[in-house]
Design a protein around this motif. Sequence first.
Motif, short mmCIF file in Angstrom:
data_model
loop_
_atom_site.label_atom_id
_atom_site.label_comp_id
_atom_site.label_asym_id
_atom_site.label_seq_id
_atom_site.Cartn_x
_atom_site.Cartn_y
_atom_site.Cartn_z
N HIS A 39 0.83 -1.20 0.00
CA HIS A 39 0.00 0.00 0.00
C HIS A 39 0.87 1.25 0.00
CE1 HIS A 39 0.69 -0.88 4.30
NE2 HIS A 39 0.65 0.43 4.47
N GLU A 40 0.26 2.35 -0.47
CA GLU A 40 0.96 3.63 -0.59
C GLU A 40 0.08 4.72 0.02
OE1 GLU A 40 1.80 4.11 -4.74
OE2 GLU A 40 3.02 2.27 -4.83
N VAL A 41 0.71 5.65 0.73
CA VAL A 41 -0.03 6.70 1.43
C VAL A 41 0.58 8.05 1.11
CG1 VAL A 41 -0.82 7.53 3.69
CG2 VAL A 41 -0.53 5.08 3.30
N ARG A 42 -0.31 9.04 0.84
CA ARG A 42 0.11 10.41 0.60
C ARG A 42 -0.75 11.35 1.44
NH1 ARG A 42 -0.03 7.71 -4.27
NH2 ARG A 42 1.66 8.01 -5.78
N GLY A 43 -0.19 12.50 1.81
CA GLY A 43 -0.98 13.57 2.40
C GLY A 43 -1.35 13.37 3.85
N GLU A 44 -2.20 14.28 4.33
CA GLU A 44 -2.69 14.25 5.70
C GLU A 44 -4.15 14.66 5.70
OE1 GLU A 44 -0.27 16.90 7.95
OE2 GLU A 44 1.48 15.58 7.95
N GLY A 45 -4.86 14.27 6.75
CA GLY A 45 -6.27 14.61 6.88
C GLY A 45 -7.10 13.35 6.97
N PRO A 46 -8.42 13.44 6.79
CA PRO A 46 -9.29 12.27 6.84
C PRO A 46 -8.84 11.22 5.83
CG PRO A 46 -10.58 14.29 6.77
CD PRO A 46 -9.17 14.69 6.51
N LEU A 47 -9.03 9.96 6.17
CA LEU A 47 -8.55 8.87 5.34
C LEU A 47 -9.47 8.65 4.14
CD1 LEU A 47 -6.57 6.54 4.85
CD2 LEU A 47 -7.99 5.13 6.36
N LEU A 48 -8.87 8.63 2.95
CA LEU A 48 -9.55 8.31 1.69
C LEU A 48 -8.84 7.12 1.07
CD1 LEU A 48 -11.29 8.71 -0.87
CD2 LEU A 48 -9.72 10.54 -1.56
N VAL A 49 -9.52 5.99 1.00
CA VAL A 49 -8.96 4.78 0.40
C VAL A 49 -9.48 4.67 -1.03
CG1 VAL A 49 -8.77 2.28 0.52
CG2 VAL A 49 -8.83 3.63 2.63
N ARG A 71 -6.04 17.50 1.00
CA ARG A 71 -7.24 17.51 1.84
C ARG A 71 -7.44 16.20 2.59
NH1 ARG A 71 -10.90 17.01 4.61
NH2 ARG A 71 -12.93 18.08 4.70
N TRP A 72 -6.90 15.12 2.02
CA TRP A 72 -7.10 13.79 2.60
C TRP A 72 -5.78 13.05 2.75
CZ3 TRP A 72 -10.44 15.77 -1.12
CH2 TRP A 72 -11.79 15.88 -0.75
N THR A 73 -5.74 12.11 3.65
CA THR A 73 -4.71 11.07 3.64
C THR A 73 -5.17 10.04 2.63
OG1 THR A 73 -4.12 11.40 5.97
CG2 THR A 73 -3.54 9.28 4.98
N VAL A 74 -4.50 9.99 1.49
CA VAL A 74 -4.95 9.16 0.38
C VAL A 74 -4.17 7.84 0.39
CG1 VAL A 74 -5.32 9.00 -2.10
CG2 VAL A 74 -5.45 11.23 -0.95
N ALA A 75 -4.88 6.75 0.55
CA ALA A 75 -4.27 5.42 0.56
C ALA A 75 -4.66 4.67 -0.71
CB ALA A 75 -4.70 4.64 1.79
N VAL A 104 -10.97 -3.19 5.18
CA VAL A 104 -11.16 -2.86 6.59
C VAL A 104 -9.86 -3.02 7.37
CG1 VAL A 104 -12.37 -3.57 8.70
CG2 VAL A 104 -13.61 -3.37 6.56
N ARG A 105 -9.07 -4.03 7.03
CA ARG A 105 -7.77 -4.18 7.69
C ARG A 105 -6.87 -2.99 7.38
NH1 ARG A 105 -5.84 -9.17 9.02
NH2 ARG A 105 -4.09 -7.92 9.81
N LEU A 106 -6.92 -2.50 6.14
CA LEU A 106 -6.12 -1.34 5.78
C LEU A 106 -6.61 -0.10 6.51
CD1 LEU A 106 -3.82 -0.31 3.97
CD2 LEU A 106 -5.52 0.11 2.17
N ILE A 107 -7.92 0.07 6.62
CA ILE A 107 -8.47 1.20 7.36
C ILE A 107 -8.06 1.14 8.83
CG2 ILE A 107 -10.61 2.29 8.16
CD1 ILE A 107 -11.86 1.44 5.47
N ALA A 117 -13.50 5.89 7.29
CA ALA A 117 -12.80 6.35 6.10
C ALA A 117 -13.78 6.60 4.97
CB ALA A 117 -11.77 5.31 5.67
N VAL A 118 -13.33 7.39 4.00
CA VAL A 118 -14.02 7.54 2.72
C VAL A 118 -13.46 6.48 1.78
CG1 VAL A 118 -14.47 9.06 0.77
CG2 VAL A 118 -14.32 10.00 3.09
N LEU A 119 -14.32 5.85 0.99
CA LEU A 119 -13.90 4.77 0.12
C LEU A 119 -14.34 5.06 -1.31
CD1 LEU A 119 -12.62 1.91 0.04
CD2 LEU A 119 -14.90 0.98 0.48
#
Length: 303
Positions: A39-49, A71-75, A104-107, A117-119
């Motif tokens: 998995h890869e993560v960018r940014g900060e804020g509410p989680l967006l998968v 605006r979001w932590t984008v995963a 759900v495990r990733l969240i 999270a937003v999906l």
Amino acid sequence: MTSSGYDKITAFRRTEKTMTDRTAVRTGLLTVDGATLHHEVRGEGPLLVMMPGGSADAGIYDAIAADLADRWTVATFDPRGYSRSALDGPVTDQSPATHADDIVRLIDLLSPDGAPAVLFGSSSSAVVALAALAHHPGRLSRVVAHEPPVVALLPDPEAGRVLFAAVREAFRRDGVAAAMATMAAGLAPEEGVSSGPEDQAPTPTPEQAATFRRMHANLPVFLEHVLCPFSGYVPDLVVLKAAAARLVVGVGRDSRALLPAVAAEGLARRVGAGVAEFPGGHIGLTEDPRAFAARLREVLLAT
């Protein structure tokens, strides 16, 4: 140089550093039941998968994720059995419910305080989005399902099942190219309907070309083990209707006559979910990633 000139340079460098920090990619591995997810993560804020569909992996969202990371932590991630997400054993037919459990495990990993999270999912991953909302509603604050090709939601479900079975049979008999040609012919109900002219696509960079090759290598798994089980998924319409306030169904501006968009709008009607039009066709997120990201931002901030 004047002091104001120094101030402008300092401000520019500060903004440049902020942009670099925001779009920097943090990678990781997550052990799930039967697989290990890259998995890869960018940014900060509410989680967006953001879930890739078809044979795609995390790389499909490189441009979109960078745009939304303010605006979001984008995963993003590679689904189990694809690219850098190895299975513990041989590949078998995949299940939307199993992939939803992976989400759900990733969240849980990326939102340890329990915040929902937003999906976002597109095509086959939009089917996973429906399964995740049905089975794990407490972990999701908003779900955007862009053109899930669920044949049960079509006016003629049997025709959809026959089409996707024919695609898989073409793959088994004649390989990837024949399967993709069969699917392209079956999805367009009339001549001239397409998701966008290929000759307008920009020439990829060497890095993008490597990403495309990596995702193309996933096509055998998609065609044999994902396409039919996912398109044949029967969503729990009662549960989804109860959660409809959190569900947005996406359709492409240029693909509304095609099977996946017809299924998507059928879903929206049956459960009372909102419909949002996105630029491009079924794969609009690759045709114009910046416009697609801008529209997704509007949808998420409006709901």
